[in-house]
Design a protein around this motif. Sequence first.
Motif, PDB file in Angstrom:
ATOM      1  N   VAL A 136     -47.919 -25.649  29.981  1.00 15.94           N
ATOM      2  CA  VAL A 136     -46.691 -25.139  30.605  1.00 15.94           C
ATOM      3  C   VAL A 136     -46.365 -23.785  30.004  1.00 15.94           C
ATOM      4  N   THR A 137     -46.218 -22.778  30.840  1.00 17.30           N
ATOM      5  CA  THR A 137     -46.004 -21.413  30.344  1.00 17.30           C
ATOM      6  C   THR A 137     -44.632 -20.852  30.687  1.00 17.30           C
ATOM      7  N   GLU A 138     -43.830 -21.567  31.474  1.00 11.58           N
ATOM      8  CA  GLU A 138     -42.488 -21.103  31.798  1.00 11.58           C
ATOM      9  C   GLU A 138     -41.658 -22.271  32.312  1.00 11.58           C
ATOM     10  N   TYR A 139     -40.340 -22.072  32.355  1.00 10.01           N
ATOM     11  CA  TYR A 139     -39.406 -23.130  32.732  1.00 10.01           C
ATOM     12  C   TYR A 139     -38.476 -22.625  33.818  1.00 10.01           C
ATOM     13  N   ALA A 140     -38.341 -23.410  34.882  1.00  6.09           N
ATOM     14  CA  ALA A 140     -37.609 -22.957  36.058  1.00  6.09           C
ATOM     15  C   ALA A 140     -36.143 -22.704  35.758  1.00  6.09           C
ATOM     16  N   ASP A 141     -35.529 -23.576  34.953  1.00  9.52           N
ATOM     17  CA  ASP A 141     -34.105 -23.443  34.665  1.00  9.52           C
ATOM     18  C   ASP A 141     -33.809 -24.057  33.302  1.00  9.52           C
ATOM     19  N   PHE A 142     -32.550 -23.988  32.898  1.00 12.52           N
ATOM     20  CA  PHE A 142     -32.177 -24.466  31.570  1.00 12.52           C
ATOM     21  C   PHE A 142     -32.355 -25.980  31.458  1.00 12.52           C
ATOM     22  N   ALA A 143     -32.169 -26.704  32.546  1.00  9.55           N
ATOM     23  CA  ALA A 143     -32.363 -28.152  32.507  1.00  9.55           C
ATOM     24  C   ALA A 143     -33.816 -28.488  32.168  1.00  9.55           C
ATOM     25  N   ALA A 144     -34.750 -27.765  32.740  1.00  6.94           N
ATOM     26  CA  ALA A 144     -36.167 -27.996  32.442  1.00  6.94           C
ATOM     27  C   ALA A 144     -36.478 -27.638  30.995  1.00  6.94           C
ATOM     28  N   LEU A 145     -35.873 -26.555  30.527  1.00  8.77           N
ATOM     29  CA  LEU A 145     -36.090 -26.159  29.135  1.00  8.77           C
ATOM     30  C   LEU A 145     -35.513 -27.199  28.178  1.00  8.77           C
ATOM     31  N   ARG A 146     -34.358 -27.737  28.506  1.00  7.87           N
ATOM     32  CA  ARG A 146     -33.752 -28.747  27.639  1.00  7.87           C
ATOM     33  C   ARG A 146     -34.610 -30.014  27.599  1.00  7.87           C
ATOM     34  N   ALA A 147     -35.223 -30.370  28.699  1.00  8.14           N
ATOM     35  CA  ALA A 147     -36.098 -31.538  28.703  1.00  8.14           C
ATOM     36  C   ALA A 147     -37.255 -31.337  27.726  1.00  8.14           C
ATOM     37  N   PRO A 205     -35.348 -19.191  30.691  1.00  9.32           N
ATOM     38  CA  PRO A 205     -35.519 -19.790  32.022  1.00  9.32           C
ATOM     39  C   PRO A 205     -35.710 -18.764  33.131  1.00  9.32           C
ATOM     40  N   GLN A 206     -36.551 -19.120  34.096  1.00 10.23           N
ATOM     41  CA  GLN A 206     -36.887 -18.202  35.172  1.00 10.23           C
ATOM     42  C   GLN A 206     -35.682 -17.855  36.038  1.00 10.23           C
ATOM     43  N   ASP A 207     -34.787 -18.815  36.253  1.00  7.66           N
ATOM     44  CA  ASP A 207     -33.624 -18.494  37.095  1.00  7.66           C
ATOM     45  C   ASP A 207     -32.686 -17.519  36.398  1.00  7.66           C
ATOM     46  N   LEU A 208     -32.595 -17.601  35.081  1.00  6.15           N
ATOM     47  CA  LEU A 208     -31.771 -16.647  34.336  1.00  6.15           C
ATOM     48  C   LEU A 208     -32.392 -15.255  34.407  1.00  6.15           C
ATOM     49  N   LEU A 209     -33.692 -15.165  34.231  1.00 10.93           N
ATOM     50  CA  LEU A 209     -34.368 -13.867  34.335  1.00 10.93           C
ATOM     51  C   LEU A 209     -34.198 -13.283  35.734  1.00 10.93           C
ATOM     52  N   ALA A 210     -34.414 -14.100  36.760  1.00 12.29           N
ATOM     53  CA  ALA A 210     -34.329 -13.619  38.140  1.00 12.29           C
ATOM     54  C   ALA A 210     -32.926 -13.133  38.480  1.00 12.29           C
ATOM     55  N   ALA A 211     -31.914 -13.774  37.903  1.00  9.01           N
ATOM     56  CA  ALA A 211     -30.540 -13.360  38.171  1.00  9.01           C
ATOM     57  C   ALA A 211     -30.274 -11.942  37.694  1.00  9.01           C
ATOM     58  N   HIS A 212     -31.080 -11.463  36.777  1.00  9.39           N
ATOM     59  CA  HIS A 212     -30.914 -10.103  36.251  1.00  9.39           C
ATOM     60  C   HIS A 212     -32.048  -9.177  36.697  1.00  9.39           C
ATOM     61  N   GLY A 213     -32.850  -9.640  37.656  1.00  9.03           N
ATOM     62  CA  GLY A 213     -33.912  -8.793  38.187  1.00  9.03           C
ATOM     63  C   GLY A 213     -35.117  -8.671  37.286  1.00  9.03           C
ATOM     64  N   VAL A 214     -35.369  -9.691  36.468  1.00  8.33           N
ATOM     65  CA  VAL A 214     -36.470  -9.645  35.501  1.00  8.33           C
ATOM     66  C   VAL A 214     -37.543 -10.646  35.897  1.00  8.33           C
ATOM     67  N   ASP A 215     -38.795 -10.267  35.750  1.00  2.65           N
ATOM     68  CA  ASP A 215     -39.915 -11.184  35.946  1.00  2.65           C
ATOM     69  C   ASP A 215     -40.927 -10.964  34.835  1.00  2.65           C
ATOM     70  N   ARG A 216     -42.004 -11.746  34.865  1.00  2.00           N
ATOM     71  CA  ARG A 216     -43.021 -11.655  33.816  1.00  2.00           C
ATOM     72  C   ARG A 216     -43.631 -10.259  33.742  1.00  2.00           C
ATOM     73  N   ASP A 217     -43.874  -9.651  34.887  1.00  2.00           N
ATOM     74  CA  ASP A 217     -44.488  -8.327  34.888  1.00  2.00           C
ATOM     75  C   ASP A 217     -43.611  -7.298  34.178  1.00  2.00           C
ATOM     76  N   LEU A 218     -42.305  -7.365  34.405  1.00  2.00           N
ATOM     77  CA  LEU A 218     -41.411  -6.411  33.749  1.00  2.00           C
ATOM     78  C   LEU A 218     -41.385  -6.650  32.241  1.00  2.00           C
ATOM     79  N   LEU A 219     -41.354  -7.899  31.833  1.00  2.00           N
ATOM     80  CA  LEU A 219     -41.397  -8.199  30.400  1.00  2.00           C
ATOM     81  C   LEU A 219     -42.685  -7.682  29.777  1.00  2.00           C
ATOM     82  N   ARG A 220     -43.794  -7.897  30.480  1.00  2.00           N
ATOM     83  CA  ARG A 220     -45.077  -7.446  29.972  1.00  2.00           C
ATOM     84  C   ARG A 220     -45.129  -5.922  29.872  1.00  2.00           C
ATOM     85  N   ARG A 221     -44.567  -5.266  30.863  1.00  2.00           N
ATOM     86  CA  ARG A 221     -44.567  -3.806  30.859  1.00  2.00           C
ATOM     87  C   ARG A 221     -43.732  -3.264  29.697  1.00  2.00           C
TER      88      ARG A 221
END
Length: 338
Positions: A136-147, A205-221
């Motif tokens: 597992v390399t990422e988590y959709a939301d905080f609930a998934a991360l908490r699990a 969490p991916q939904d938190l990143l997406a809410a601010h316009g962030v994705d893996r590519d931007l983090l990598r860059r």
Amino acid sequence: MTARELDAAGITEPRLRDAYTHCRRLNARHGRTYFLATRLLPPERRPAVHALYGFARHADDIVDVCDGDLRRLADTGTQRRAAALDRLAGDLALGLAGGTGAAPVTLALADTSRRYGIDHGHFADFLGSMRSDLTVTEYADFAALRAYMHGSAAVIGLQMLPVLGTVASQEEAAPYAAELGVAFQLTNFLRDVGEDLDRGRIYVPQDLLAAHGVDRDLLRRCRDTGRSDRRVVAALRAFEDLTRAAYDRAAPGIPLLDPVTRPCIRTAFVLYRGILDAVAADGWAVLHRRAVVSRRRRALTAADGLLRVTAARLAARRRPPGSPGNAAPPPARAKESL
């Protein structure tokens, strides 16, 4: 000092002493903040904490393959690492069953589990989360991360609780102990965003990143260029807010602990939460460097903890046995199996 701790804990068998000493070295080498706080515990309880840390660190090293004797696995695939975790689980099962062939980290952990009556299910849950890190390399939301964090962090707090002791029932203190484990891990996730990204993982969490316009590519860059981006900073600040909320939920549990162990946990609480302050002061530049708490703040916090330890021990001596302010003593020492 190690011998004094082992003597105080009634650990006399040479191989067990070596196993606990090995775990203590792992704690001192890798868990500087945690190790500093552990020094404030009564000597007889420190070996158990070192055993819990040492096992968790060893499993984490198998997954992350970052240093130490596990470097030889650095270029191996997921199946090899999964096999290494399976061997660790088998070795732990052997130790918990009283077997004498267990490796140092599992030997010390099994002995600690017997002495303090720690639920074996916590170890199984922890290893389950470690296995998920292999795929597992990422988590959709905080609930998934908490699990995920139930096994990777919450159960660490639950393992610690019998060692620390409580003035309330363990059932009452357990949710706070679990939440503090979560708060500590969220802090690590924020501090280590860049390093985790290099391992292919994103814990924000991916939904938190997406809410601010962030994705893996931007983090990598940003990681590759060393540049900041206001969208990334906004997402990291939001993650920091989630982390601070976890500390707020955990804080009421500290007064439920044995008075002589409270200073240890309070010190860890203050120092770990201080990492959040260091991250903010550094402009949330965690993609580029690791934020650290200053030596001065660490020293002042440790000194305050030492004063609190001294006061707690003096107060405990003045109280008659069985008075309301006295926590129940630690569980009776288990007969050594070796």
